[in-house]
Design a protein around this motif. Structure first.
Motif, PDB file in Angstrom:
ATOM      1  N   LEU A  33       0.837  -1.192   0.000  1.00  0.00           N
ATOM      2  CA  LEU A  33       0.000   0.000   0.000  1.00  0.00           C
ATOM      3  C   LEU A  33       0.874   1.244   0.000  1.00  0.00           C
ATOM      4  N   ILE A  34       0.413   2.261  -0.693  1.00  0.00           N
ATOM      5  CA  ILE A  34       1.042   3.576  -0.631  1.00  0.00           C
ATOM      6  C   ILE A  34      -0.040   4.599  -0.339  1.00  0.00           C
ATOM      7  N   ASN A  35       0.361   5.812  -0.019  1.00  0.00           N
ATOM      8  CA  ASN A  35      -0.588   6.830   0.424  1.00  0.00           C
ATOM      9  C   ASN A  35      -1.708   7.033  -0.596  1.00  0.00           C
ATOM     10  N   GLY A  36      -2.936   7.016  -0.114  1.00  0.00           N
ATOM     11  CA  GLY A  36      -4.069   7.224  -1.011  1.00  0.00           C
ATOM     12  C   GLY A  36      -5.372   7.289  -0.249  1.00  0.00           C
ATOM     13  N   GLU A  37      -6.424   7.675  -0.956  1.00  0.00           N
ATOM     14  CA  GLU A  37      -7.759   7.800  -0.376  1.00  0.00           C
ATOM     15  C   GLU A  37      -8.490   6.474  -0.485  1.00  0.00           C
ATOM     16  N   ALA A  38      -9.217   6.112   0.572  1.00  0.00           N
ATOM     17  CA  ALA A  38      -9.968   4.853   0.585  1.00  0.00           C
ATOM     18  C   ALA A  38     -11.448   5.133   0.804  1.00  0.00           C
ATOM     19  N   HIS A  39     -12.285   4.472   0.015  1.00  0.00           N
ATOM     20  CA  HIS A  39     -13.736   4.550   0.167  1.00  0.00           C
ATOM     21  C   HIS A  39     -14.193   3.300   0.915  1.00  0.00           C
ATOM     22  N   ILE A  40     -15.010   3.486   1.943  1.00  0.00           N
ATOM     23  CA  ILE A  40     -15.379   2.399   2.848  1.00  0.00           C
ATOM     24  C   ILE A  40     -16.833   2.004   2.632  1.00  0.00           C
ATOM     25  N   PHE A  52     -19.835  -0.969   4.006  1.00  0.00           N
ATOM     26  CA  PHE A  52     -20.193  -2.038   4.947  1.00  0.00           C
ATOM     27  C   PHE A  52     -21.615  -2.479   4.648  1.00  0.00           C
ATOM     28  N   GLU A  53     -21.769  -3.788   4.441  1.00  0.00           N
ATOM     29  CA  GLU A  53     -23.068  -4.363   4.082  1.00  0.00           C
ATOM     30  C   GLU A  53     -23.664  -3.642   2.873  1.00  0.00           C
ATOM     31  N   ASP A  54     -22.795  -3.369   1.864  1.00  0.00           N
ATOM     32  CA  ASP A  54     -23.173  -2.717   0.603  1.00  0.00           C
ATOM     33  C   ASP A  54     -23.624  -1.264   0.788  1.00  0.00           C
ATOM     34  N   ASN A  55     -23.384  -0.699   1.954  1.00  0.00           N
ATOM     35  CA  ASN A  55     -23.700   0.706   2.194  1.00  0.00           C
ATOM     36  C   ASN A  55     -22.408   1.523   2.197  1.00  0.00           C
ATOM     37  N   TYR A  56     -22.458   2.670   1.534  1.00  0.00           N
ATOM     38  CA  TYR A  56     -21.278   3.540   1.513  1.00  0.00           C
ATOM     39  C   TYR A  56     -21.182   4.260   2.850  1.00  0.00           C
ATOM     40  N   ILE A  57     -20.023   4.113   3.521  1.00  0.00           N
ATOM     41  CA  ILE A  57     -19.830   4.688   4.851  1.00  0.00           C
ATOM     42  C   ILE A  57     -19.152   6.047   4.787  1.00  0.00           C
ATOM     43  N   GLY A  58     -18.107   6.162   3.995  1.00  0.00           N
ATOM     44  CA  GLY A  58     -17.367   7.422   3.912  1.00  0.00           C
ATOM     45  C   GLY A  58     -15.957   7.180   3.415  1.00  0.00           C
ATOM     46  N   LYS A  59     -15.061   8.090   3.759  1.00  0.00           N
ATOM     47  CA  LYS A  59     -13.689   8.036   3.282  1.00  0.00           C
ATOM     48  C   LYS A  59     -12.716   7.997   4.446  1.00  0.00           C
ATOM     49  N   THR A  60     -11.556   7.440   4.170  1.00  0.00           N
ATOM     50  CA  THR A  60     -10.433   7.515   5.095  1.00  0.00           C
ATOM     51  C   THR A  60      -9.176   7.586   4.244  1.00  0.00           C
ATOM     52  N   ASN A  61      -8.034   7.751   4.886  1.00  0.00           N
ATOM     53  CA  ASN A  61      -6.767   7.840   4.172  1.00  0.00           C
ATOM     54  C   ASN A  61      -5.859   6.691   4.577  1.00  0.00           C
ATOM     55  N   ILE A  62      -5.265   6.052   3.572  1.00  0.00           N
ATOM     56  CA  ILE A  62      -4.255   5.026   3.812  1.00  0.00           C
ATOM     57  C   ILE A  62      -2.893   5.714   3.826  1.00  0.00           C
ATOM     58  N   THR A  63      -2.156   5.565   4.915  1.00  0.00           N
ATOM     59  CA  THR A  63      -0.832   6.175   5.015  1.00  0.00           C
ATOM     60  C   THR A  63       0.195   5.088   5.263  1.00  0.00           C
ATOM     61  N   ASN A  64       1.218   5.025   4.405  1.00  0.00           N
ATOM     62  CA  ASN A  64       2.190   3.938   4.517  1.00  0.00           C
ATOM     63  C   ASN A  64       3.235   4.180   5.601  1.00  0.00           C
ATOM     64  N   ASN A  65       3.167   5.344   6.279  1.00  0.00           N
ATOM     65  CA  ASN A  65       4.114   5.579   7.375  1.00  0.00           C
ATOM     66  C   ASN A  65       3.471   5.320   8.739  1.00  0.00           C
ATOM     67  N   TYR A  66       2.326   4.632   8.749  1.00  0.00           N
ATOM     68  CA  TYR A  66       1.681   4.258  10.006  1.00  0.00           C
ATOM     69  C   TYR A  66       2.513   3.152  10.653  1.00  0.00           C
ATOM     70  N   VAL A  67       2.913   3.339  11.909  1.00  0.00           N
ATOM     71  CA  VAL A  67       3.914   2.456  12.501  1.00  0.00           C
ATOM     72  C   VAL A  67       3.329   1.362  13.385  1.00  0.00           C
ATOM     73  N   LYS A  68       2.047   1.391  13.700  1.00  0.00           N
ATOM     74  CA  LYS A  68       1.489   0.351  14.569  1.00  0.00           C
ATOM     75  C   LYS A  68       1.239  -0.933  13.787  1.00  0.00           C
ATOM     76  N   ASP A  69       1.128  -2.038  14.523  1.00  0.00           N
ATOM     77  CA  ASP A  69       0.994  -3.352  13.892  1.00  0.00           C
ATOM     78  C   ASP A  69      -0.348  -3.525  13.187  1.00  0.00           C
ATOM     79  N   GLU A  70      -1.403  -2.928  13.733  1.00  0.00           N
ATOM     80  CA  GLU A  70      -2.745  -3.065  13.157  1.00  0.00           C
ATOM     81  C   GLU A  70      -3.221  -1.721  12.626  1.00  0.00           C
TER      82      GLU A  70
END
Length: 533
Positions: free
Chosen positions: A389-396, A398-416
């Protein structure tokens, strides 16, 4: 006889002189980087024995001339390569543009004729108005004549108004058609090849031959933007990730039915490694010269270049749905699309799907009632660093319903990596301050304040849930102020952040209460305040 051989020699020399051949390459393959693209195209050309001059025309204006690479077949030699620009290129209209222009001229002629009719009718109205004013002001005009004139005015003006109305309706329809043609012309202009770069090649052929001439180069006005779709059907199923690329290219050449590669590489013209300069320390003075300020900025930027983080990664084996062939090299990841693509030269981006994965995720509910009484369903992705993964926008979803957006950041250091799947209104949470347990007391020169809170939770869903509840205690940055925990309610306390975390398993229809309290000690004469930063 000597004159005959001289003429024959001159004729032979002119015949063997290289003839210039103009060719335009057809794009066959492109590797799109995060910024820029490497393009490969080819064209068939017939060579005579000896020297041949081949002019490749209509190359992109923003290509890097230092990146040309020419592919020749055996028994041929590239003698020279000369990049050029054709500033005398005439912008000839294509057949489509000519047709659109003819149609626009035809419609514009009809509009002009309508304008003439409207102008004449309006002029007639003005004349009638002027004559009526003169007649009504002239006392010598007989009354019967005025009545006839008024009747004529009413009848004729109504006819003119009706005619002008109908003409304007026709004109509106024609104007709308002209606007559509103008839009179509603009679209045609977008796809029109206005490139002026050319490449003059001198090729030596051992024999008369036909070959497939290949040309590759790098352009700057192309690239791609990462984008993701994260879909969860239920908390009992894996999380689906669709990895997409928004491809853009404005090279002036349409890439039709080409082999497409998408690379996570970002070419840079500056490949010099950073040099760490000596760091000095000196007594601080209030005034700094501009030279000193510039030197400080340089050292700060150099230090930033050399700062980096390292983290350990573990193997992850998500089940994969093949969309593209993925190759992971030392410096980048390359996706080879399994099917040919058409990417036209335009301002808009075009989506291509790079990968699909079924990812094992841990689902938990999460709430921070101090800030918000809503309870959020979270998906925690383990070993996410190995998903390319590299930095980018993610569309979420759940159960075929559009929830919203978040950002994927490849410098996130936690395990999960946490992904919010939205709030579940069926789980009720309320946080209140327990006034009866709050107290203040003084002893000697100090004062104690005790704060107590209660968090109430009810699970109104049909499933048992695992819920994380997060709250906090204040952190003292003053040695005269002391914070002491008196009751954590079974939560895990982090002294560095002041946070308290409770993990609760609540059955369907069940409820839970959390009570916690703390004590703040400080001098009597001191006033305290709570703040966040």
């Amino acid at each position: 006889m000597k004159h005959y051989f001289l003429i024959l020699f001159i004729f032979s020399a002119a015949f063997t002189k290289a003839q210039e051949i103009k060719k335009e390459i057809e794009v066959k393959q492109a590797t799109v980087f995060l910024q820029g693209a490497k393009v490969f195209g080819s064209t068939s050309v017939s060579l005579q024995k000896g020297r041949n001059m081949i002019r490749i025309v209509n190359l992109p204006n923003n290509l890097d001339e230092n990146t040309y690479k020419i592919n020749l077949e055996k028994n041929t030699t590239l003698l020279s390569i000369t990049p050029q620009s054709n500033f005398l290129k005439s912008d000839e209209l294509s057949d489509g543009e000519k047709k659109l222009n003819d149609e626009k001229k035809k419609l514009q002629r009809q509009v002009n004729l309508l304008n003439i009719q409207i102008k004449n009718l309006t002029g007639e109205q003005n004349i009638i108005n002027d004559n009526l004013k003169v007649s009504t002001n002239d006392k010598s005009t007989p009354q019967e004549q005025l009545i006839k004139l008024t009747e004529f005015y009413r009848k004729r003006m109504l006819e003119i108004d009706n005619q002008v109305f109908l003409l304007n309706e026709q004109k509106t329809v024609l104007d709308e058609s002209i606007v559509k043609l103008n839009n179509q012309s603009a679209e045609e202009q977008t796809h029109k090849n206005n490139n002026r770069k050319e490449l003059l090649l001198e090729i030596l052929a051992d024999n008369e031959t036909s070959l497939n001439l290949g040309v590759s180069y790098i352009v700057s006005d192309a690239g791609w933007i990462p984008s993701y779709d994260l879909r969860a059907q239920s908390v009992k199923k894996p999380l689906e990730m669709v990895y997409k690329g928004k491809i853009y290219q404005k090279t002036g050449q349409d890439w039709k039915n080409i082999k497409l590669f998408v690379s996570t590489y970002r070419p840079s013209y500056n490949q010099d490694r950073p040099i760490l300069s000596p760091l000095y320390v000196a007594e601080y003075t209030p005034y700094n010269s501009q030279a000193e300020i510039a030197d400080y900025k340089f050292k700060k930027e150099t230090a930033a270049v050399n700062a980096y983080q390292m983290r350990e990664v573990e193997a992850v084996k998500p089940s994969q749905i093949p969309v593209a062939s993925v190759s992971d090299s030392q410096m980048n990841v390359i996706y080879e699309l399994n099917y040919n693509q058409t990417i036209v030269s335009q301002e808009k981006e075009q989506y291509v799907i790079l990968d699909k994965k079924q990812i094992d995720a841990t689902y938990k509910y999460h709430t921070v009632p101090k800030l918000n009484n809503q309870v959020f369903l979270m998906a925690f992705i383990k070993n996410w660093q190995n998903l390319n993964l590299i930095n980018g926008e993610a569309h979420i979803y759940f159960e075929d319903n559009y929830i919203g957006k978040t950002n994927i950041t490849n410098n996130y250091v936690k395990d999960e990596f946490p992904v919010s799947l939205g709030a579940d209104e069926r789980i009720a949470v309320k946080r209140i301050k327990l006034e009866d347990k709050a107290s203040q007391k003084s002893m000697n020169s100090n004062k104690w304040e005790t704060e107590s809170y209660q968090i109430s939770i009810r699970n109104n869903t049909k499933e048992n849930i695992e819920l994380e509840v997060l709250d906090q205690l204040p952190i003292s940055e003053n040695s005269k102020i002391t914070v002491k925990t008196t009751d954590l309610g079974g939560g895990n306390y982090d002294e560095k952040t002041g946070s308290i975390l409770w993990n609760k398993n609540i059955s369907s229809g069940g409820s839970e209460k959390i009570v916690f309290s703390y004590e703040v000690k400080y001098p009597k004469e001191m006033k305290i305040q709570y703040y966040s930063r």
